[in-house]
Design a protein around this motif. Structure first.
Motif, PDB file in Angstrom:
ATOM      1  N   ARG A 101      33.003  55.959  16.587  1.00  0.00           N
ATOM      2  CA  ARG A 101      34.029  55.178  15.895  1.00  0.00           C
ATOM      3  C   ARG A 101      35.331  55.956  15.788  1.00  0.00           C
ATOM      4  NH1 ARG A 101      34.014  50.830  11.950  1.00  0.00           N
ATOM      5  NH2 ARG A 101      35.892  50.971  10.634  1.00  0.00           N
ATOM      6  N   LEU A 102      35.246  57.228  15.415  1.00  0.00           N
ATOM      7  CA  LEU A 102      36.460  58.041  15.333  1.00  0.00           C
ATOM      8  C   LEU A 102      37.132  58.151  16.701  1.00  0.00           C
ATOM      9  CD1 LEU A 102      35.243  60.849  12.908  1.00  0.00           C
ATOM     10  CD2 LEU A 102      37.188  59.325  12.509  1.00  0.00           C
ATOM     11  N   GLN A 103      36.332  58.303  17.735  1.00  0.00           N
ATOM     12  CA  GLN A 103      36.897  58.449  19.083  1.00  0.00           C
ATOM     13  C   GLN A 103      37.661  57.201  19.502  1.00  0.00           C
ATOM     14  OE1 GLN A 103      34.153  60.185  21.771  1.00  0.00           O
ATOM     15  NE2 GLN A 103      35.658  60.425  23.406  1.00  0.00           N
ATOM     16  N   MET A 104      37.248  56.045  19.024  1.00  0.00           N
ATOM     17  CA  MET A 104      37.925  54.798  19.368  1.00  0.00           C
ATOM     18  C   MET A 104      39.386  54.794  18.929  1.00  0.00           C
ATOM     19  SD  MET A 104      35.012  52.012  18.320  1.00  0.00           S
ATOM     20  CE  MET A 104      36.292  50.761  18.140  1.00  0.00           C
ATOM     21  N   PHE A 105      39.691  55.542  17.857  1.00  0.00           N
ATOM     22  CA  PHE A 105      41.040  55.506  17.292  1.00  0.00           C
ATOM     23  C   PHE A 105      41.914  56.666  17.773  1.00  0.00           C
ATOM     24  CE2 PHE A 105      38.413  53.089  14.337  1.00  0.00           C
ATOM     25  CZ  PHE A 105      39.166  51.934  14.212  1.00  0.00           C
ATOM     26  N   ILE A 106      41.387  57.497  18.653  1.00  0.00           N
ATOM     27  CA  ILE A 106      42.179  58.642  19.122  1.00  0.00           C
ATOM     28  C   ILE A 106      43.367  58.182  19.955  1.00  0.00           C
ATOM     29  CG2 ILE A 106      42.146  60.625  20.680  1.00  0.00           C
ATOM     30  CD1 ILE A 106      39.346  61.243  19.668  1.00  0.00           C
ATOM     31  N   LEU A 107      43.175  57.190  20.807  1.00  0.00           N
ATOM     32  CA  LEU A 107      44.236  56.678  21.674  1.00  0.00           C
ATOM     33  C   LEU A 107      44.851  57.831  22.462  1.00  0.00           C
ATOM     34  CD1 LEU A 107      45.767  54.017  19.254  1.00  0.00           C
ATOM     35  CD2 LEU A 107      43.957  53.732  20.978  1.00  0.00           C
ATOM     36  N   ARG A 108      46.118  58.144  22.221  1.00  0.00           N
ATOM     37  CA  ARG A 108      46.786  59.194  22.995  1.00  0.00           C
ATOM     38  C   ARG A 108      46.856  60.541  22.271  1.00  0.00           C
ATOM     39  NH1 ARG A 108      51.937  55.899  25.708  1.00  0.00           N
ATOM     40  NH2 ARG A 108      50.665  54.291  26.777  1.00  0.00           N
ATOM     41  N   ALA A 109      46.251  60.640  21.125  1.00  0.00           N
ATOM     42  CA  ALA A 109      46.294  61.904  20.389  1.00  0.00           C
ATOM     43  C   ALA A 109      45.608  63.008  21.190  1.00  0.00           C
ATOM     44  CB  ALA A 109      45.616  61.748  19.030  1.00  0.00           C
TER      45      ALA A 109
END
Length: 335
Positions: A101-109
């Motif tokens: 779930r956290l990885q889903m929100f990384i986007l371009r970070a």
């Protein structure tokens, strides 16, 4: 090499609180570890978690929560950092889903999470003898709760005290664990995950797991009293609801420490007040066998039920909870 496993894990027994207070060592095997690596790891996690990550120092250890947009906790973490990575410790059972779930929100970070569970052997050491035993190898130990040291023999985290004594998590290599295991076994009582969980409960530290996800706003489980919520940081999922609960006094629930004379009490089970028998007044957060046939538990409940002092497990006629003092002041938020 698994000498540490042979010397410690196979010697595990159910320890009582009296034994824990004397001094114990316990391999912790039910906790997972996520390592975030990359130059934007701190800023990414700062925008996801309830605590300040951008100012997390190399000597700091912090609790942090991960909430849904509705402010309900999906996970709770013990958090620290090295020069290269930020580490999040959480129950191994929910680690894969939370990491995904956290990885889903990384986007371009510029950050990358990885499962770091197998990189270390995690040894819990606590009780009155803990400090003296650890000084066999460490000249200096963390001076206060929620701090850490890095050493050639591993990383030592000092977490919340319990039974009036320090508690530590020693993250060591398998080789180091094998070397120190005979001394630890000789000088301390050997437990396992039960001993660690029981000490966490008596430290008043909750952990959100598979049975309690999305059940609690952080304050319901006393998380801000333990420093797990920073109300001055920027936004994160659920931040508005968490802040509103703090400043508008809308939270009417807290978590207490109790013994339950029923070994079937598990996280997610409900508790009841005889004054209102038709609906539950709270929920079990964490449990551990206490060596007396039952469990000790952290139990979230309505403040009015806690103040009345008569709370039952399973139904309004079930076993009565025997309340015990927490090691911190249970401030109320019913302003």
């Amino acid at each position: 090499m698994n000498n540490w496993n042979q010397l410690l894990t196979q010697e595990q027994e159910t320890l009582t609180t009296t034994q824990l207070a004397t001094g114990f060592v316990a391999p912790v095997t039910d906790q997972g570890l996520i390592a975030f690596t990359g130059e934007e790891s701190a800023s990414f996690l700062h925008n996801q978690l309830t605590n300040d990550v951008e100012h997390l120092g190399l000597g700091d250890v912090r609790l942090a929560g991960y909430c849904s947009p509705k402010g309900r906790m999906l996970a709770s973490f013990l958090m620290w950092r090295s020069e290269e990575s930020i580490f999040l410790q959480l129950p191994r059972a929910i680690q894969p889903a939370i990491q995904k779930r956290l990885q889903m929100f990384i986007l371009r970070a510029k950050t990358k999470p990885a499962d770091a569970t197998e990189q270390f052997v995690t040894l819990a050491v606590g009780g009155g003898e803990a400090e003296a035993v650890l000084q066999t190898w460490f000249d200096v130990l963390p001076a206060k709760p929620f701090s850490k040291i890095d050493h050639p023999l591993g990383t030592v985290l000092r977490v919340a005290d319990a039974f009036g004594a320090p508690r530590y998590l020693w993250l060591a290599s398998p080789e180091t664990a094998s070397t120190v295991a005979p001394v630890l076994k000789d000088r301390l009582l050997v437990g396992g995950n039960q001993a660690w969980r029981l000490s966490e409960i008596h430290a008043g530290v909750p952990q959100v797991g598979a049975g309690t996800q999305e059940q609690f706003v952080p304050q319901m489980v006393n998380f801000e009293l333990l420093g797990g919520v920073n109300f001055k940081k920027g936004c994160y999922p659920g931040q508005e609801i968490v802040a509103r609960s703090q400043y508008l006094g809308k939270l009417k629930r807290r978590t207490a420490l109790a013994s339950i004379a029923d070994a079937a009490a598990v996280p997610g089970a409900e508790v009841f007040s005889p004054a209102d028998p038709e609906q539950p007044c709270g929920m079990v957060v964490n449990t551990a066998p206490n060596g007396a046939g039952g469990v000790d538990a952290l139990v979230e409940m309505k403040l009015e039920a806690l103040e009345a002092g008569d709370v039952r497990f399973g139904s309004a006629t079930g076993p009565a909870l025997q309340f015990k003092p927490l090691p911190y002041v249970l401030d109320k938020l019913d302003v």
